[in-house]
Design a protein around this motif. Structure first.
Motif, PDB file in Angstrom:
ATOM      1  N   ARG A  16     -29.308  -5.245  29.085  1.00 46.89           N
ATOM      2  CA  ARG A  16     -28.078  -5.840  30.172  1.00 46.89           C
ATOM      3  C   ARG A  16     -29.076  -7.444  30.183  1.00 46.89           C
ATOM      4  NH1 ARG A  16     -24.548  -3.947  33.734  1.00 46.89           N
ATOM      5  NH2 ARG A  16     -26.025  -1.670  33.298  1.00 46.89           N
ATOM      6  N   ASP A  33     -26.568 -12.770  31.645  1.00 48.07           N
ATOM      7  CA  ASP A  33     -24.881 -12.629  32.389  1.00 48.07           C
ATOM      8  C   ASP A  33     -24.131 -11.757  32.164  1.00 48.07           C
ATOM      9  OD1 ASP A  33     -25.907 -11.871  30.357  1.00 48.07           O
ATOM     10  OD2 ASP A  33     -24.438 -13.811  28.232  1.00 48.07           O
ATOM     11  N   TYR A  77     -23.847  -9.740  29.668  1.00 49.82           N
ATOM     12  CA  TYR A  77     -23.796  -8.768  28.638  1.00 49.82           C
ATOM     13  C   TYR A  77     -24.366  -7.756  28.211  1.00 49.82           C
ATOM     14  CZ  TYR A  77     -23.678  -8.347  23.635  1.00 49.82           C
ATOM     15  OH  TYR A  77     -23.432  -8.371  22.349  1.00 49.82           O
TER      16      TYR A  77
END
Length: 236
Positions: free
Chosen positions: A52, A55, A57
């Motif tokens: 992870r 941000d 993502y």
């Protein structure tokens, strides 16, 4: 209690801490991890590893387990793929002590019960589930239940080559000769003798290898319904 007697449970995301990290070859990384709330696993099963970014993502990939269920740590052997978001991070960035998100064990179809006579026909990093099966058979005191034919371009490029050889696995090298065997992929005449008494066959490797392995088993007269295939490759 043996692993075949363990009832399956729904897996949830948990965390694993990297305890050991090695780079056996320039293109592989070996991780041994302590997993919180760990469930016992069948050899052949895999975990999801999730990364992870700040941000939010998220990228995740599946990796087979190399360790047996009694090992206090969960072991993965990951191939570093060019442009692979997760594999490159694990090989180049992750360090001992880092914590990763994990979910597993996953997969009942491509798993072995450590009591049914089996053959593993595996190539490259596809040897990982065969290593788990070999370790489980040895720990159970039943090494005769499992036969392994492992394929690679050279012995140096075959993960766990020494361990597999000590366990009695057959090795087939496609680029160099080995013990009088000329270089080249395995043939049906090499596979057929390994199938005597076998009730289930596992094939694991790249998509190209998986097609070859399945074709060799069928050419050798092995029932297609008793073949379990798992293939891997780059993920877009």
């Amino acid at each position: 209690m043996s692993i075949e007697d363990v009832a399956p449970r729904t897996t949830a995301w948990t965390i694993g801490r990297i305890i050991e990290k090695q780079l056996p070859t320039p293109t592989t990384v070996r991780l041994r991890m302590h997993v919180e709330d760990r469930q016992r696993h069948w050899p052949g099963q895999h975990y999801l590893v999730r990364l992870r970014a700040p941000d939010d993502y998220v990228a995740q990939r599946s990796y087979s387990v190399a360790s047996d269920s009694e090992d206090p740590l969960v072991e993965f052997l990951v191939e570093k793929l060019p442009g692979g978001e997760v594999s490159e991070f694990l090989a180049d960035v992750a360090e001992v002590g880092d914590v990763l998100e994990l979910r597993g064990p996953i997969g009942r179809w491509f798993s072995w019960d450590v009591r049914t006579p089996a053959l593993c026909l595996v190539g490259g990093t596809g040897v990982v589930p065969a290593v788990a099966m070999t370790r489980a058979a040895r720990r159970a005191g039943r090494p005769e239940l499992l036969r392994v034919l492992a394929v690679a371009r050279s012995r140096e490029e075959l993960p766990y080559a020494d361990e597999l050889a000590r366990a009695g696995a057959s090795l087939a090298l496609t680029r160099v000769a080995l013990d009088g065997r000329p270089p080249g992929p395995p043939t049906a005449s090499e596979v057929a003798p390994l199938l005597a008494g076998v009730e289930i066959a596992f094939v694991c490797g790249s998509s190209r290898f998986a097609q070859l392995g399945e074709a060799l088993l069928m050419e050798s007269g092995f029932p297609v319904e008793k073949i379990r295939v798992e293939q891997f490759g780059a993920t877009g």
